[in-house]
Motif scaffolding. Structure first.
Motif, PDB file in Angstrom:
ATOM      1  N   ALA A 206       0.862  -1.188   0.000  1.00  0.00           N
ATOM      2  CA  ALA A 206       0.000   0.000   0.000  1.00  0.00           C
ATOM      3  C   ALA A 206       0.888   1.225   0.000  1.00  0.00           C
ATOM      4  CB  ALA A 206      -0.915   0.003   1.221  1.00  0.00           C
ATOM      5  N   CYS A 207       0.925   1.954  -1.099  1.00  0.00           N
ATOM      6  CA  CYS A 207       1.826   3.098  -1.190  1.00  0.00           C
ATOM      7  C   CYS A 207       1.201   4.209  -2.022  1.00  0.00           C
ATOM      8  CB  CYS A 207       3.170   2.698  -1.793  1.00  0.00           C
ATOM      9  SG  CYS A 207       3.090   2.074  -3.485  1.00  0.00           S
ATOM     10  N   GLU A 208       1.777   5.398  -1.886  1.00  0.00           N
ATOM     11  CA  GLU A 208       1.315   6.565  -2.636  1.00  0.00           C
ATOM     12  C   GLU A 208       2.506   7.463  -2.922  1.00  0.00           C
ATOM     13  OE1 GLU A 208      -1.861  10.203  -1.999  1.00  0.00           O
ATOM     14  OE2 GLU A 208      -2.479   8.124  -1.748  1.00  0.00           O
ATOM     15  N   ALA A 209       2.508   8.065  -4.101  1.00  0.00           N
ATOM     16  CA  ALA A 209       3.596   8.959  -4.487  1.00  0.00           C
ATOM     17  C   ALA A 209       3.338  10.365  -3.974  1.00  0.00           C
ATOM     18  CB  ALA A 209       3.751   8.975  -6.003  1.00  0.00           C
ATOM     19  N   LEU A 210       4.420  11.055  -3.622  1.00  0.00           N
ATOM     20  CA  LEU A 210       4.327  12.452  -3.225  1.00  0.00           C
ATOM     21  C   LEU A 210       4.450  13.339  -4.460  1.00  0.00           C
ATOM     22  CD1 LEU A 210       6.512  12.581   0.013  1.00  0.00           C
ATOM     23  CD2 LEU A 210       4.136  11.864  -0.276  1.00  0.00           C
ATOM     24  N   PRO A 211       4.067  14.611  -4.357  1.00  0.00           N
ATOM     25  CA  PRO A 211       4.237  15.524  -5.491  1.00  0.00           C
ATOM     26  C   PRO A 211       5.683  15.504  -5.992  1.00  0.00           C
ATOM     27  CG  PRO A 211       2.931  16.568  -3.789  1.00  0.00           C
ATOM     28  CD  PRO A 211       3.412  15.266  -3.216  1.00  0.00           C
ATOM     29  N   GLY A 212       5.843  15.412  -7.291  1.00  0.00           N
ATOM     30  CA  GLY A 212       7.172  15.301  -7.874  1.00  0.00           C
ATOM     31  C   GLY A 212       7.516  13.883  -8.268  1.00  0.00           C
ATOM     32  N   ASN A 213       6.769  12.917  -7.702  1.00  0.00           N
ATOM     33  CA  ASN A 213       6.958  11.500  -8.030  1.00  0.00           C
ATOM     34  C   ASN A 213       8.382  11.008  -7.796  1.00  0.00           C
ATOM     35  OD1 ASN A 213       4.248  10.790  -9.116  1.00  0.00           O
ATOM     36  ND2 ASN A 213       4.753  12.352 -10.631  1.00  0.00           N
ATOM     37  N   ASP A 214       9.095  11.613  -6.850  1.00  0.00           N
ATOM     38  CA  ASP A 214      10.436  11.162  -6.514  1.00  0.00           C
ATOM     39  C   ASP A 214      10.491  10.462  -5.172  1.00  0.00           C
ATOM     40  OD1 ASP A 214       9.758  13.500  -5.225  1.00  0.00           O
ATOM     41  OD2 ASP A 214      11.796  14.317  -5.234  1.00  0.00           O
ATOM     42  N   VAL A 215       9.386  10.472  -4.449  1.00  0.00           N
ATOM     43  CA  VAL A 215       9.306   9.845  -3.134  1.00  0.00           C
ATOM     44  C   VAL A 215       7.952   9.159  -3.007  1.00  0.00           C
ATOM     45  CG1 VAL A 215       9.260  10.247  -0.636  1.00  0.00           C
ATOM     46  CG2 VAL A 215      10.842  11.554  -2.069  1.00  0.00           C
ATOM     47  N   ILE A 216       7.934   7.999  -2.348  1.00  0.00           N
ATOM     48  CA  ILE A 216       6.670   7.324  -2.056  1.00  0.00           C
ATOM     49  C   ILE A 216       6.582   7.058  -0.559  1.00  0.00           C
ATOM     50  CG2 ILE A 216       6.609   6.225  -4.327  1.00  0.00           C
ATOM     51  CD1 ILE A 216       7.335   3.574  -2.930  1.00  0.00           C
ATOM     52  N   VAL A 217       5.358   6.943  -0.071  1.00  0.00           N
ATOM     53  CA  VAL A 217       5.126   6.525   1.314  1.00  0.00           C
ATOM     54  C   VAL A 217       4.442   5.171   1.287  1.00  0.00           C
ATOM     55  CG1 VAL A 217       5.076   8.826   2.317  1.00  0.00           C
ATOM     56  CG2 VAL A 217       2.985   7.880   1.369  1.00  0.00           C
ATOM     57  N   VAL A 218       4.862   4.294   2.195  1.00  0.00           N
ATOM     58  CA  VAL A 218       4.359   2.925   2.249  1.00  0.00           C
ATOM     59  C   VAL A 218       3.873   2.659   3.665  1.00  0.00           C
ATOM     60  CG1 VAL A 218       4.862   0.495   1.829  1.00  0.00           C
ATOM     61  CG2 VAL A 218       6.112   2.273   0.560  1.00  0.00           C
ATOM     62  N   LEU A 219       2.631   2.225   3.797  1.00  0.00           N
ATOM     63  CA  LEU A 219       2.054   1.949   5.111  1.00  0.00           C
ATOM     64  C   LEU A 219       1.849   0.456   5.324  1.00  0.00           C
ATOM     65  CD1 LEU A 219      -0.787   4.541   5.933  1.00  0.00           C
ATOM     66  CD2 LEU A 219       1.234   4.030   7.298  1.00  0.00           C
ATOM     67  N   ASP A 220       2.182   0.007   6.532  1.00  0.00           N
ATOM     68  CA  ASP A 220       1.837  -1.348   6.958  1.00  0.00           C
ATOM     69  C   ASP A 220       0.402  -1.316   7.471  1.00  0.00           C
ATOM     70  OD1 ASP A 220       1.458  -3.772   8.177  1.00  0.00           O
ATOM     71  OD2 ASP A 220       3.270  -3.691   9.413  1.00  0.00           O
ATOM     72  N   LEU A 221      -0.504  -1.917   6.710  1.00  0.00           N
ATOM     73  CA  LEU A 221      -1.937  -1.810   7.023  1.00  0.00           C
ATOM     74  C   LEU A 221      -2.478  -3.019   7.772  1.00  0.00           C
ATOM     75  CD1 LEU A 221      -3.226  -0.290   3.648  1.00  0.00           C
ATOM     76  CD2 LEU A 221      -2.570   0.896   5.748  1.00  0.00           C
ATOM     77  N   ASP A 222      -1.600  -3.814   8.378  1.00  0.00           N
ATOM     78  CA  ASP A 222      -2.030  -5.024   9.091  1.00  0.00           C
ATOM     79  C   ASP A 222      -1.692  -4.871  10.567  1.00  0.00           C
ATOM     80  OD1 ASP A 222      -2.987  -7.528   9.645  1.00  0.00           O
ATOM     81  OD2 ASP A 222      -1.166  -8.579   9.006  1.00  0.00           O
ATOM     82  N   PRO A 223      -2.551  -4.209  11.351  1.00  0.00           N
ATOM     83  CA  PRO A 223      -2.232  -3.966  12.761  1.00  0.00           C
ATOM     84  C   PRO A 223      -2.278  -5.249  13.584  1.00  0.00           C
ATOM     85  CG  PRO A 223      -4.467  -3.241  12.281  1.00  0.00           C
ATOM     86  CD  PRO A 223      -3.848  -3.627  10.965  1.00  0.00           C
ATOM     87  N   SER A 224      -1.425  -5.322  14.588  1.00  0.00           N
ATOM     88  CA  SER A 224      -1.400  -6.459  15.510  1.00  0.00           C
ATOM     89  C   SER A 224      -2.574  -6.354  16.479  1.00  0.00           C
ATOM     90  CB  SER A 224      -0.090  -6.453  16.294  1.00  0.00           C
ATOM     91  OG  SER A 224      -0.030  -5.300  17.133  1.00  0.00           O
ATOM     92  N   PRO A 225      -2.897  -7.449  17.182  1.00  0.00           N
ATOM     93  CA  PRO A 225      -3.983  -7.374  18.184  1.00  0.00           C
ATOM     94  C   PRO A 225      -3.764  -6.273  19.213  1.00  0.00           C
ATOM     95  CG  PRO A 225      -3.414  -9.667  17.748  1.00  0.00           C
ATOM     96  CD  PRO A 225      -2.403  -8.829  17.026  1.00  0.00           C
ATOM     97  N   GLU A 226      -2.515  -6.067  19.632  1.00  0.00           N
ATOM     98  CA  GLU A 226      -2.234  -5.004  20.599  1.00  0.00           C
ATOM     99  C   GLU A 226      -2.536  -3.636  20.016  1.00  0.00           C
ATOM    100  OE1 GLU A 226       1.404  -3.206  23.341  1.00  0.00           O
ATOM    101  OE2 GLU A 226       1.716  -4.995  22.120  1.00  0.00           O
ATOM    102  N   LEU A 227      -2.163  -3.424  18.749  1.00  0.00           N
ATOM    103  CA  LEU A 227      -2.450  -2.147  18.110  1.00  0.00           C
ATOM    104  C   LEU A 227      -3.949  -1.950  17.934  1.00  0.00           C
ATOM    105  CD1 LEU A 227       0.368  -1.924  15.402  1.00  0.00           C
ATOM    106  CD2 LEU A 227       0.200  -0.654  17.551  1.00  0.00           C
ATOM    107  N   ILE A 228      -4.663  -3.019  17.642  1.00  0.00           N
ATOM    108  CA  ILE A 228      -6.114  -2.919  17.510  1.00  0.00           C
ATOM    109  C   ILE A 228      -6.728  -2.478  18.833  1.00  0.00           C
ATOM    110  CG2 ILE A 228      -8.228  -4.252  17.168  1.00  0.00           C
ATOM    111  CD1 ILE A 228      -6.722  -5.888  15.075  1.00  0.00           C
ATOM    112  N   GLU A 229      -6.251  -3.051  19.944  1.00  0.00           N
ATOM    113  CA  GLU A 229      -6.765  -2.648  21.258  1.00  0.00           C
ATOM    114  C   GLU A 229      -6.437  -1.193  21.556  1.00  0.00           C
ATOM    115  OE1 GLU A 229      -5.605  -5.234  24.438  1.00  0.00           O
ATOM    116  OE2 GLU A 229      -7.314  -6.546  24.088  1.00  0.00           O
ATOM    117  N   GLU A 230      -5.246  -0.755  21.175  1.00  0.00           N
ATOM    118  CA  GLU A 230      -4.891   0.655  21.381  1.00  0.00           C
ATOM    119  C   GLU A 230      -5.813   1.560  20.575  1.00  0.00           C
ATOM    120  OE1 GLU A 230      -1.112   3.736  20.868  1.00  0.00           O
ATOM    121  OE2 GLU A 230      -0.780   1.564  20.779  1.00  0.00           O
ATOM    122  N   GLY A 231      -6.169   1.111  19.372  1.00  0.00           N
ATOM    123  CA  GLY A 231      -7.108   1.882  18.555  1.00  0.00           C
ATOM    124  C   GLY A 231      -8.470   1.989  19.211  1.00  0.00           C
TER     125      GLY A 231
END
Length: 359
Positions: free
Chosen positions: A247-272
Motif C-alpha cells: 500500500a503506497c502513494e507517491a508524493l508531489p514530484g513523483n520522486d518519493v513514495i510513502v508505504v504503510l503497513d496496514l495489518d495492525p497487531s492485536p495489541e495495536l487494535i486494542e490501542e485503537g
C-alpha cells in the motif's frame, strides 16, 4: 515557531511580488496555501501548548502565543488588499489600532528567513498528507495505530530528525527512511500524445514506444527523456505501480513514495479501541460544557472488547481525558455526574462524567 515565522517571511515577499505584477490570482493563492500551513499544521499541532495549564512551562506557552500573534498581525497587514474586511476585523481585534489599512506594509526582513527549514517541513507535511490519504482510501481511521511507515526516495534520509513528528501525525509506531523505491513500487511513464503531438510530430510515436519499453529517465527542470525525445511538463504523467500487497502513494514530484503497513497487531487494535473511547469521552466533555482544563472522575460502561482495551491502556485514557479517577462501572458516581452515550461500529458506550472538584 521558526517554521511558521519563516513561512510568514516568504508570504510577505511573495504577495508583494505578485501584487507589484498585478497578479491578483497568484497573490490570493499564496494566502490560501499559507492558511493551510498555519491552521492545519501549526495551530493544530500546537494546541497542547496553547491549552496547557499555567505552570512551570509558561515560557513555552507564551512563546506559542507570541508567535501566533506575530503571524496573524503580519498576515492581516499583507492580506488586507485582498481581504479588506476580514483583515480589518482580525487586526483591530489583536492590536486595538485604528485600522489595518492605515498600517505600514510589513517588513519581510523583520522575520527570519530559513529556506532549508521551510523546504524540509513542507516535505514532512507532504509525507504526512500522503500517508493520511492512504489511510482514507483504505478506510483505516486515523485513531487506529499502525506499525510502520516507510518513506522511500532518493536523498530522503535528511528528514530523519522529523521521524517522531511524522509518527505522531500519521499514528504509526515507527518511521523508516530508505532510497529503495524499487523494493515497493515502480513508476511507469505515460506519454500524453494529445499534448505532446503538436510539438513532437512524428517523434511522438518514438516517445510512446520508449515509454512502453521503460526506456526513459528524468531530466532537470521536470523534463523527461524518452528514447532520446525530450518531453516537457504536461506532455507526460507518471503512474505508480505498487508491488503486490504493498500500500503506497507517491508524493508531489513523483520522486518519493510513502508505504504503510496496514495489518495492525492485536495489541495495536486494542490501542485503537482505547483511542475510540477517548474520542467518545471528549465528546461527552463537550456535551457537559466542561472547560478544556477541567479534571474529572470518569465512569465507563463498555462492551467487552472496549473494556479490555481500556483496562490495558487505562493510563493513556486517563491522561487524555484529564481523569483523576477511572472506573469501568457506573457505581460510585455522585448525583452531580452526567451520563452520555456514544456509538462506535453499532455498539453503545456509556460515559459518566463528574467534576473532580465536586466530589
Amino acid at each position: 515557531d521558526r517554521y511558521i515565522l519563516a513561512k510568514t517571511h516568504d508570504l510577505v515577499t511573495r504577495i508583494a511580488e505578485r501584487l507589484d505584477a498585478y497578479d491578483i490570482a497568484s497573490a490570493c493563492q499564496a494566502v490560501v496555501e499559507f492558511m493551510d500551513a498555519l491552521n492545519n499544521w501549526y495551530i493544530r499541532r500546537n494546541r497542547p501548548r496553547f491549552w496547557r495549564a499555567q505552570g512551570t512551562e509558561d515560557s513555552d506557552k507564551q512563546a506559542a502565543y507570541d508567535t501566533l500573534y506575530t503571524v496573524l498581525v503580519t498576515l492581516s497587514r499583507c492580506a488586507s488588499p485582498l481581504l479588506p474586511f476580514i483583515s480589518e476585523a482580525v487586526y483591530r481585534g489583536l492590536t486595538r489600532d485604528l485600522s489595518v489599512h492605515l498600517a505600514d506594509w510589513p517588513d519581510a526582513a523583520a522575520l527570519a528567513a530559513d529556506p532549508d527549514l521551510v523546504a524540509d517541513m513542507d516535505r514532512v507535511r507532504e509525507v504526512c498528507s500522503g500517508a493520511l490519504s492512504l489511510r482514507a482510501t483504505r478506510d483505516i481511521r486515523v485513531r487506529q495505530p499502525l506499525a510502520e511507515l516507510v518513506v522511500a526516495g532518493s536523498g530522503i534520509e535528511h528528514l530523519a530528525p522529523y521521524s517522531d513528528m511524522i509518527a505522531d501525525e500519521v499514528n504509526v509506531k515507527r518511521v523508516r527512511f530508505t532510497e529503495e523505491i524499487e523494493s515497493y513500487a515502480s513508476f511507469r511513464l505515460q506519454v500524453n500524445a494529445r499534448d505532446a503531438g503538436p510539438r513532437l510530430g512524428a517523434d511522438t510515436k518514438r516517445a510512446l514506444a520508449a515509454a512502453k519499453q521503460g526506456d526513459w529517465r528524468n531530466l532537470p527542470d521536470g523534463e523527461v527523456d524518452a528514447g532520446g525525445i525530450t518531453l516537457r511538463p504536461g506532455e507526460f504523467t507518471f503512474l505508480l505501480e505498487p508491488k503486490q500487497g504493498v500500500a503506497c502513494e507517491a508524493l508531489p514530484g513523483n520522486d518519493v513514495i510513502v508505504v504503510l503497513d496496514l495489518d495492525p497487531s492485536p495489541e495495536l487494535i486494542e490501542e485503537g479501541l482505547a483511542r475510540d473511547v477517548v474520542r467518545v469521552v471528549q465528546q461527552a466533555r463537550k456535551e457537559a460544557d466542561l472547560h478544556v482544563s477541567d479534571r474529572i472522575h470518569l465512569y465507563l460502561e463498555l462492551p467487552d472488547e472496549f473494556r479490555r482495551a481500556v483496562e490495558r491502556f487505562s493510563d493513556y485514557v486517563a491522561e487524555q481525558t484529564l481523569a483523576t479517577e477511572l472506573r469501568l462501572e457506573a457505581s460510585g458516581a455522585g448525583e452531580e455526574a452526567s451520563f452520555h452515550e456514544g456509538h462506535i461500529g453499532g455498539q453503545t458506550l456509556r460515559v459518566g462524567i463528574q467534576l473532580a472538584s465536586s466530589t
